[in-house]
Design a protein around this motif. Structure first.
Motif, mmCIF file in Angstrom:
data_model
loop_
_atom_site.group_PDB
_atom_site.id
_atom_site.type_symbol
_atom_site.label_atom_id
_atom_site.label_comp_id
_atom_site.label_asym_id
_atom_site.label_seq_id
_atom_site.Cartn_x
_atom_site.Cartn_y
_atom_site.Cartn_z
ATOM 1 N N CYS A 87 19.791 5.925 3.410
ATOM 2 C CA CYS A 87 19.558 6.273 2.002
ATOM 3 C C CYS A 87 19.443 7.798 1.874
ATOM 4 O O CYS A 87 18.618 8.418 2.545
ATOM 5 N N PRO A 88 20.250 8.422 1.010
ATOM 6 C CA PRO A 88 20.166 9.877 0.869
ATOM 7 C C PRO A 88 18.914 10.342 0.125
ATOM 8 O O PRO A 88 18.476 11.472 0.295
ATOM 9 N N ALA A 89 18.327 9.468 -0.675
ATOM 10 C CA ALA A 89 17.150 9.870 -1.449
ATOM 11 C C ALA A 89 15.905 10.022 -0.573
ATOM 12 O O ALA A 89 15.172 11.000 -0.684
ATOM 13 N N CYS A 90 15.674 9.048 0.313
ATOM 14 C CA CYS A 90 14.467 9.094 1.150
ATOM 15 C C CYS A 90 14.768 9.519 2.583
ATOM 16 O O CYS A 90 13.879 9.541 3.420
ATOM 17 N N LYS A 91 16.027 9.843 2.871
ATOM 18 C CA LYS A 91 16.461 10.296 4.195
ATOM 19 C C LYS A 91 16.197 9.258 5.278
ATOM 20 O O LYS A 91 15.892 9.573 6.413
ATOM 21 N N GLY A 105 12.516 5.050 3.809
ATOM 22 C CA GLY A 105 12.155 3.885 3.007
ATOM 23 C C GLY A 105 10.966 4.107 2.106
ATOM 24 O O GLY A 105 10.614 3.260 1.303
ATOM 25 N N ALA A 106 10.317 5.243 2.243
ATOM 26 C CA ALA A 106 9.146 5.553 1.429
ATOM 27 C C ALA A 106 9.493 6.582 0.364
ATOM 28 O O ALA A 106 10.312 7.468 0.592
ATOM 29 N N ALA A 107 8.874 6.437 -0.785
ATOM 30 C CA ALA A 107 9.115 7.366 -1.883
ATOM 31 C C ALA A 107 8.194 8.571 -1.754
ATOM 32 O O ALA A 107 7.080 8.477 -1.251
ATOM 33 N N ARG A 108 8.689 9.673 -2.202
ATOM 34 C CA ARG A 108 7.839 10.864 -2.258
ATOM 35 C C ARG A 108 6.889 10.728 -3.436
ATOM 36 O O ARG A 108 7.253 10.152 -4.459
ATOM 37 N N PRO A 109 5.694 11.267 -3.331
ATOM 38 C CA PRO A 109 4.785 11.197 -4.472
ATOM 39 C C PRO A 109 5.347 11.993 -5.651
ATOM 40 O O PRO A 109 5.981 13.031 -5.464
ATOM 41 N N ALA A 110 5.154 11.454 -6.836
ATOM 42 C CA ALA A 110 5.654 12.114 -8.037
ATOM 43 C C ALA A 110 4.910 13.418 -8.268
ATOM 44 O O ALA A 110 3.718 13.549 -7.955
ATOM 45 N N ARG A 111 5.626 14.377 -8.808
ATOM 46 C CA ARG A 111 4.985 15.649 -9.104
ATOM 47 C C ARG A 111 4.002 15.468 -10.250
ATOM 48 O O ARG A 111 4.270 14.751 -11.209
ATOM 49 N N VAL A 112 2.880 16.113 -10.138
ATOM 50 C CA VAL A 112 1.859 16.029 -11.170
ATOM 51 C C VAL A 112 1.973 17.263 -12.050
ATOM 52 O O VAL A 112 1.938 18.387 -11.560
ATOM 53 N N ARG A 113 2.149 17.013 -13.335
ATOM 54 C CA ARG A 113 2.226 18.129 -14.280
ATOM 55 C C ARG A 113 0.851 18.383 -14.860
ATOM 56 O O ARG A 113 0.167 17.462 -15.276
ATOM 57 N N GLU A 114 0.498 19.636 -14.865
ATOM 58 C CA GLU A 114 -0.773 19.992 -15.478
ATOM 59 C C GLU A 114 -0.514 20.310 -16.944
ATOM 60 O O GLU A 114 0.383 21.061 -17.284
ATOM 61 N N VAL A 115 -1.322 19.711 -17.797
ATOM 62 C CA VAL A 115 -1.164 19.908 -19.222
ATOM 63 C C VAL A 115 -2.404 20.650 -19.730
ATOM 64 O O VAL A 115 -3.525 20.233 -19.479
ATOM 65 N N ASN A 174 0.807 -1.218 0.000
ATOM 66 C CA ASN A 174 0.000 0.000 0.000
ATOM 67 C C ASN A 174 0.838 1.265 0.000
ATOM 68 O O ASN A 174 0.365 2.306 -0.416
ATOM 69 N N THR A 175 2.066 1.206 0.484
ATOM 70 C CA THR A 175 2.892 2.401 0.560
ATOM 71 C C THR A 175 3.915 2.406 -0.573
ATOM 72 O O THR A 175 4.453 1.354 -0.926
ATOM 73 N N PRO A 176 4.181 3.560 -1.157
ATOM 74 C CA PRO A 176 5.195 3.620 -2.209
ATOM 75 C C PRO A 176 6.588 3.423 -1.620
ATOM 76 O O PRO A 176 6.914 3.974 -0.577
ATOM 77 N N VAL A 177 7.397 2.625 -2.279
ATOM 78 C CA VAL A 177 8.729 2.294 -1.798
ATOM 79 C C VAL A 177 9.756 3.132 -2.555
ATOM 80 O O VAL A 177 9.620 3.373 -3.752
ATOM 81 N N CYS A 178 10.771 3.566 -1.857
ATOM 82 C CA CYS A 178 11.841 4.360 -2.451
ATOM 83 C C CYS A 178 12.513 3.539 -3.556
ATOM 84 O O CYS A 178 12.956 2.420 -3.313
ATOM 85 N N PRO A 179 12.627 4.062 -4.778
ATOM 86 C CA PRO A 179 13.250 3.306 -5.858
ATOM 87 C C PRO A 179 14.763 3.164 -5.709
ATOM 88 O O PRO A 179 15.360 2.269 -6.301
ATOM 89 N N ASP A 180 15.391 4.015 -4.913
ATOM 90 C CA ASP A 180 16.844 3.945 -4.754
ATOM 91 C C ASP A 180 17.266 2.846 -3.788
ATOM 92 O O ASP A 180 18.267 2.168 -4.009
ATOM 93 N N CYS A 181 16.523 2.651 -2.705
ATOM 94 C CA CYS A 181 16.928 1.661 -1.695
ATOM 95 C C CYS A 181 15.963 0.485 -1.603
ATOM 96 O O CYS A 181 16.184 -0.421 -0.803
#
Length: 60
Positions: free
Chosen positions: A40-44, A47-57, A7-14
């Motif tokens: 891990c320097p990416a998720c500090k 262990g969880a990934a930050r949500p991806a930025r949503v681009r408005e088109v 259910n939780t997004p996992v950091c892709p780096d670690c």
């Protein structure tokens, strides 16, 4: 055996393993090993990934 959905997004780096203890090969005076704790320097270390930025088109 089936895998359960996560259910939780996992950091892709670690891959969710946010910290590790690495033995240096040296020993303390009491005989225990000297270890370095690395996070891990990416998720500090969460262990969880930050949500991806949503681009408005703009649609025309």
């Amino acid at each position: 055996m089936p895998q359960h959905a996560q259910n939780t997004p996992v950091c892709p780096d670690c891959d969710g393993f946010a910290s590790a203890a690495i033995a240096t090969g040296a020993r303390h005076r009491d005989g225990s090993r000297v270890t370095l704790r690395i996070t891990c320097p990416a998720c500090k270390g969460t262990g969880a990934a930050r949500p991806a930025r949503v681009r408005e088109v703009a649609r025309v």
